[in-house]
Write a protein that holds these residues in place. Structure first.
Motif, PDB file in Angstrom:
ATOM      1  N   LEU A 157       0.897  -1.171   0.022  1.00  0.00           N
ATOM      2  CA  LEU A 157       0.061  -0.161  -0.093  1.00  0.00           C
ATOM      3  C   LEU A 157       0.870   1.165   0.101  1.00  0.00           C
ATOM      4  N   ASN A 158       0.483   2.456  -0.635  1.00  0.00           N
ATOM      5  CA  ASN A 158       1.308   3.510  -0.497  1.00  0.00           C
ATOM      6  C   ASN A 158       0.927   4.254   0.736  1.00  0.00           C
ATOM      7  N   LEU A 159       1.862   4.027   1.876  1.00  0.00           N
ATOM      8  CA  LEU A 159       1.682   4.860   2.930  1.00  0.00           C
ATOM      9  C   LEU A 159       1.749   6.167   3.042  1.00  0.00           C
ATOM     10  N   ASN A 160       2.447   6.628   2.076  1.00  0.00           N
ATOM     11  CA  ASN A 160       2.299   8.219   1.807  1.00  0.00           C
ATOM     12  C   ASN A 160       1.142   8.770   0.928  1.00  0.00           C
ATOM     13  N   HIS A 161       0.193   8.012   0.836  1.00  0.00           N
ATOM     14  CA  HIS A 161      -0.942   8.421   0.050  1.00  0.00           C
ATOM     15  C   HIS A 161      -1.515   9.957   0.063  1.00  0.00           C
ATOM     16  N   ARG A 162      -1.810  10.428  -1.132  1.00  0.00           N
ATOM     17  CA  ARG A 162      -2.296  11.898  -1.223  1.00  0.00           C
ATOM     18  C   ARG A 162      -3.482  12.140  -0.317  1.00  0.00           C
ATOM     19  N   ASP A 163      -4.431  11.166  -0.300  1.00  0.00           N
ATOM     20  CA  ASP A 163      -5.624  11.309   0.416  1.00  0.00           C
ATOM     21  C   ASP A 163      -5.286  11.146   1.890  1.00  0.00           C
ATOM     22  N   PRO A 164      -5.735  12.033   2.856  1.00  0.00           N
ATOM     23  CA  PRO A 164      -5.268  11.718   4.139  1.00  0.00           C
ATOM     24  C   PRO A 164      -6.030  10.707   4.781  1.00  0.00           C
ATOM     25  N   VAL A 165      -7.356  10.264   4.195  1.00  0.00           N
ATOM     26  CA  VAL A 165      -7.972   9.309   4.866  1.00  0.00           C
ATOM     27  C   VAL A 165      -7.419   7.770   4.541  1.00  0.00           C
ATOM     28  N   LEU A 166      -7.104   7.683   3.471  1.00  0.00           N
ATOM     29  CA  LEU A 166      -6.562   6.487   2.750  1.00  0.00           C
ATOM     30  C   LEU A 166      -5.108   6.168   3.568  1.00  0.00           C
ATOM     31  N   PRO A 199      17.502  -3.405  -0.765  1.00  0.00           N
ATOM     32  CA  PRO A 199      16.466  -3.194   0.581  1.00  0.00           C
ATOM     33  C   PRO A 199      15.234  -2.633   0.460  1.00  0.00           C
ATOM     34  N   ILE A 200      14.796  -2.445  -1.108  1.00  0.00           N
ATOM     35  CA  ILE A 200      13.690  -1.619  -1.276  1.00  0.00           C
ATOM     36  C   ILE A 200      12.424  -1.767  -0.692  1.00  0.00           C
ATOM     37  N   ASN A 201      12.234  -3.368  -0.140  1.00  0.00           N
ATOM     38  CA  ASN A 201      10.908  -3.720   0.327  1.00  0.00           C
ATOM     39  C   ASN A 201      11.091  -3.708   1.856  1.00  0.00           C
ATOM     40  N   ILE A 233      14.205   3.183   0.621  1.00  0.00           N
ATOM     41  CA  ILE A 233      15.705   3.626   0.700  1.00  0.00           C
ATOM     42  C   ILE A 233      15.873   4.101  -0.700  1.00  0.00           C
ATOM     43  N   SER A 234      14.720   3.918  -1.607  1.00  0.00           N
ATOM     44  CA  SER A 234      14.880   4.331  -3.150  1.00  0.00           C
ATOM     45  C   SER A 234      13.590   4.646  -3.533  1.00  0.00           C
ATOM     46  N   LYS A 235      13.653   5.439  -4.962  1.00  0.00           N
ATOM     47  CA  LYS A 235      12.515   5.509  -5.680  1.00  0.00           C
ATOM     48  C   LYS A 235      11.540   4.355  -5.912  1.00  0.00           C
ATOM     49  N   ASP A 236      12.122   3.320  -5.993  1.00  0.00           N
ATOM     50  CA  ASP A 236      11.655   1.907  -6.047  1.00  0.00           C
ATOM     51  C   ASP A 236      10.929   1.488  -4.646  1.00  0.00           C
ATOM     52  N   SER A 237      11.093   2.071  -3.859  1.00  0.00           N
ATOM     53  CA  SER A 237      10.520   1.547  -2.405  1.00  0.00           C
ATOM     54  C   SER A 237       8.864   2.308  -2.454  1.00  0.00           C
ATOM     55  N   TRP A 238       8.044   1.443  -3.181  1.00  0.00           N
ATOM     56  CA  TRP A 238       7.027   2.045  -3.556  1.00  0.00           C
ATOM     57  C   TRP A 238       5.974   2.136  -2.401  1.00  0.00           C
ATOM     58  N   ALA A 263       6.477   3.604   0.434  1.00  0.00           N
ATOM     59  CA  ALA A 263       6.497   4.901   0.725  1.00  0.00           C
ATOM     60  C   ALA A 263       7.628   5.962   0.308  1.00  0.00           C
ATOM     61  N   PRO A 264       6.994   6.291  -0.898  1.00  0.00           N
ATOM     62  CA  PRO A 264       7.894   6.905  -1.892  1.00  0.00           C
ATOM     63  C   PRO A 264       8.242   8.351  -1.196  1.00  0.00           C
ATOM     64  N   SER A 265       7.320   8.938  -0.463  1.00  0.00           N
ATOM     65  CA  SER A 265       7.800  10.300   0.138  1.00  0.00           C
ATOM     66  C   SER A 265       8.700  10.237   1.261  1.00  0.00           C
ATOM     67  N   TRP A 266       8.609   9.101   1.971  1.00  0.00           N
ATOM     68  CA  TRP A 266       9.784   8.667   3.002  1.00  0.00           C
ATOM     69  C   TRP A 266      11.276   8.512   2.281  1.00  0.00           C
ATOM     70  N   ALA A 267      11.221   7.950   1.196  1.00  0.00           N
ATOM     71  CA  ALA A 267      12.197   7.556   0.493  1.00  0.00           C
ATOM     72  C   ALA A 267      12.781   8.750  -0.196  1.00  0.00           C
ATOM     73  N   ALA A 268      11.863   9.781  -0.633  1.00  0.00           N
ATOM     74  CA  ALA A 268      12.481  11.025  -1.004  1.00  0.00           C
ATOM     75  C   ALA A 268      13.160  11.885   0.051  1.00  0.00           C
ATOM     76  N   TRP A 269      12.481  11.804   1.195  1.00  0.00           N
ATOM     77  CA  TRP A 269      13.114  12.455   2.168  1.00  0.00           C
ATOM     78  C   TRP A 269      14.787  12.037   2.662  1.00  0.00           C
ATOM     79  N   TYR A 270      14.733  10.360   2.564  1.00  0.00           N
ATOM     80  CA  TYR A 270      16.126   9.876   2.482  1.00  0.00           C
ATOM     81  C   TYR A 270      16.931  10.426   1.593  1.00  0.00           C
ATOM     82  N   LEU A 271      16.419  10.519   0.352  1.00  0.00           N
ATOM     83  CA  LEU A 271      17.693  10.661  -0.846  1.00  0.00           C
ATOM     84  C   LEU A 271      17.810  12.444  -0.758  1.00  0.00           C
ATOM     85  N   ASP A 272      16.793  13.051  -0.519  1.00  0.00           N
ATOM     86  CA  ASP A 272      16.927  14.659  -0.711  1.00  0.00           C
ATOM     87  C   ASP A 272      15.930  15.353   0.235  1.00  0.00           C
ATOM     88  N   ARG A 273      16.397  15.727   1.471  1.00  0.00           N
ATOM     89  CA  ARG A 273      15.506  16.134   2.339  1.00  0.00           C
ATOM     90  C   ARG A 273      14.710  17.515   2.143  1.00  0.00           C
TER      91      ARG A 273
END
Length: 580
Positions: free
Chosen positions: A303-312, A463-465, A469-474, A476-486
């Protein structure tokens, strides 16, 4: 470089025929004719050996890596290859903000990018700000070709630094800027995941075969031998043995299997391995080789744990909901239908791996609809609408899409989602076009993903799952973005435990001690087990590839992994076609 053949010295000639997907399948090039990094994997994935580099050494603190290049090497157009080409990549590509906005993570350490020093024409040193024990390992992965992929003599004319008319030249040709022209000709710097690199055969390479046409246009697309290739067999004969490689475009895997059935494939595992027995029953002139599977799952569900919809987003981040989904489907029944002989398995390293984590692999794996409903209730899902679908706190149905690519994966996904729908989850499985699939994930515009399972034998490298850690860690894409470039616009600060994981991985990358690396990775997996980001269906059994009986020097056993670039480390340049 002297390459020892697997079985015999070969004879020259012939064409190696393969099937290639018409869309987004340039990975097949990387896995067959595009793997020539400074260091390469051994054929059985036991370690790394020099490749473009003649030799290399590391200082005592694992901060400096010195590479001695092979004197006399040439690009495919005959021009010399030297340290100046690596320096051009470093100074004019990697450190050029007009071409590289973010330095790839594998080229950074302690949040500092690599520094490259030219010692002489055939010696370079890669300097890192802190110990980077994993660097030589990362360098053997497919992405490791980057430092030796930029022919300075050819590419300088596209840059204003070397050609004051570069901008004017680009606009005359219809490009908006010199940067657009460079990317259109070479591809996006910093990533090998770009089809443009295979659409301009005039760009010189170090590969054994060079394309004669454009990927996506010519069918079949032919690669011919590189007259300046720099590897020989033990008797001094230049490789490759095979004259040409032919890539026949197919629309899908069934068409690839049909091509194999009709005798149109000489040696291949990609796209056809699930139908090997069927092919061999028809083609008596073919045999097989074993692929030691490295994937840890046939189908990971995230699941996308960083979903745009706050409810989902709130629902998806509730571990109880994820546990409920995991208990809600019958893995044994799905295995019996789609992958007999597989074993139920979560998204966890394989049992053959020294990093096998029994809790992560086996937790929440039993099929128990009542227990699933109990966990849904813990996540606040207790009400149903008139049609029996579970409702969110806002009164709307629990509704989301889960996407994948490819018929076989989609069929298995549909079987999973059918169980979820029975329990009241309004989920829709979607088979998405490959380009659209990747575009949605790049833009963080998706609900959930069903994919394969990288990180079975190479959990440390991919270790993407297990952590974002990367753009392929689907997951949690925005947590990965934080790791790569805050400072990234798409970055979101992750929870404390996730930050702890990421800090552990930074520490893992810095150490050169394998025992300490394993301990740190186990600590990361402990947190992964506690967080339960991604669920899995089944542990993939070993597979088989097909090879014509007159197609020689293919090992009987080959590791299967993207990080290994199967089968490239087995040195395809020493394959040969026996005279009939």
């Amino acid at each position: 470089m002297i390459v020892s053949p697997v079985d015999n010295l070969g004879n020259y000639g012939g064409t190696w025929h393969m099937a290639q997907m018409a869309e987004r399948d340039y990975a097949l090039f990387i896995r067959t004719i595009g793997y020539e990094p400074l260091l390469r994997w051994t054929p059985q994935w036991t370690g790394t050996v020099p490749n473009v580099a003649l030799s290399f050494q590391t200082n005592g603190t694992a901060t400096d890596f010195t590479f001695r290049l092979r004197p006399g090497m040439r690009w495919s157009d005959g021009e010399p290859f030297s340290a100046d080409d690596i320096l051009f990549w470093y100074q004019d590509i990697l450190n050029n903000p007009d071409l590289t906005t973010t330095v790839p993570d594998w080229l950074t350490c302690a949040n500092q990018p690599v520094e490259v020093e030219k010692v002489d024409d055939y010696t370079v040193i890669f300097h890192f700000a802190a110990p980077y024990g994993l660097f030589s390992t990362f360098l053997a992965q497919p992405e490791g070709v980057e430092p030796v992929s930029y022919p300075a003599h050819y590419l300088k004319k596209f840059l204003p630094k070397y050609n004051p008319a570069a901008q004017t030249d680009a606009k005359k040709l219809g490009y908006a800027s010199w940067q657009d022209r460079f990317v259109a000709v070479f591809g996006q710097p910093g990533t090998i995941d770009d089809p443009t690199r295979w659409q301009h055969p005039e760009v010189p390479t170090l590969n054994a075969w060079i394309l004669t046409g454009v990927y996506g246009k010519q069918d079949p697309l032919i690669a011919k031998r590189n007259p300046y290739y720099w590897k020989i067999d033990p008797t001094g004969r230049q490789l490759p043995y095979i004259d040409k490689v032919s890539f026949k475009l197919v629309a899908d895997k069934p068409e690839a299997v049909k091509l194999a059935m009709d005798g149109g494939i000489d040696m291949q595992e990609r796209h056809i391995s699930s139908s090997t027995d069927e092919i061999l029953a028809r083609r008596k002139d073919m045999s097989s080789f074993t692929l030691i599977e490295s994937d840890m799952n046939k189908l990971t569900l995230s699941l996308n744990l960083n979903h745009r919809d706050p409810v989902l987003r709130s629902l998806f981040q509730d571990k109880n909901f994820r546990i409920g989904l995991s208990h809600a489907f019958d893995r044994d029944a799905i295995i019996d239908q789609f992958i007999p002989n597989a074993l139920p398995h979560q998204a966890a390293p394989r049992p053959e791996s020294p990093l096998f984590h029994s809790v992560l692999a086996r937790q929440f794996i039993t099929y128990d609809p009542d227990l699933a409903l109990d966990y849904f209730a813990r996540a606040g899902l207790t009400s149903r609408d008139s049609q029996g679908f579970l409702q969110l706190p806002n009164g709307k149905r629990v509704t989301f899409n889960i996407d994948t690519v490819g018929t076989s994966r989609f069929q298995m996904l549909e079987a999973v989602t059918a169980y979820w729908r029975k329990l009241g989850i309004n989920v829709t499985a979607r088979d998405v076009a490959r380009d659209q699939f990747y575009e949605q994930r790049r833009d963080d515009d998706f609900d959930a993903t069903a994919w394969g399972g990288d990180g079975g034998l190479d959990a440390m490298l991919i270790p993407i799952n297990y952590l974002p850690i990367s753009k392929d860690s689907w997951f949690a894409p925005s947590w990965a973005a934080w790791y790569l470039d805050r400072d990234s616009e798409s970055a979101t600060v992750p929870p404390r435990m996730v930050q702890t994981q990421l800090a552990l991985y930074d520490k893992l990358k810095s150490t050169a001690e394998s025992a300490e690396q394993n301990d740190l990775m186990r600590a990361i997996l402990d947190i992964s087990a506690d967080q339960f980001y991604v669920m899995g269906v089944a542990l993939p059994p070993n597979r088989k590839g097909i090879v014509a009986k007159n197609f020689k020097n293919v090992p009987k056993v080959i590791p299967a992994a993207w990080s290994f670039a199967t089968p490239a480390p087995t040195n395809p340049a020493q394959y040969y076609i026996e005279d009939k």
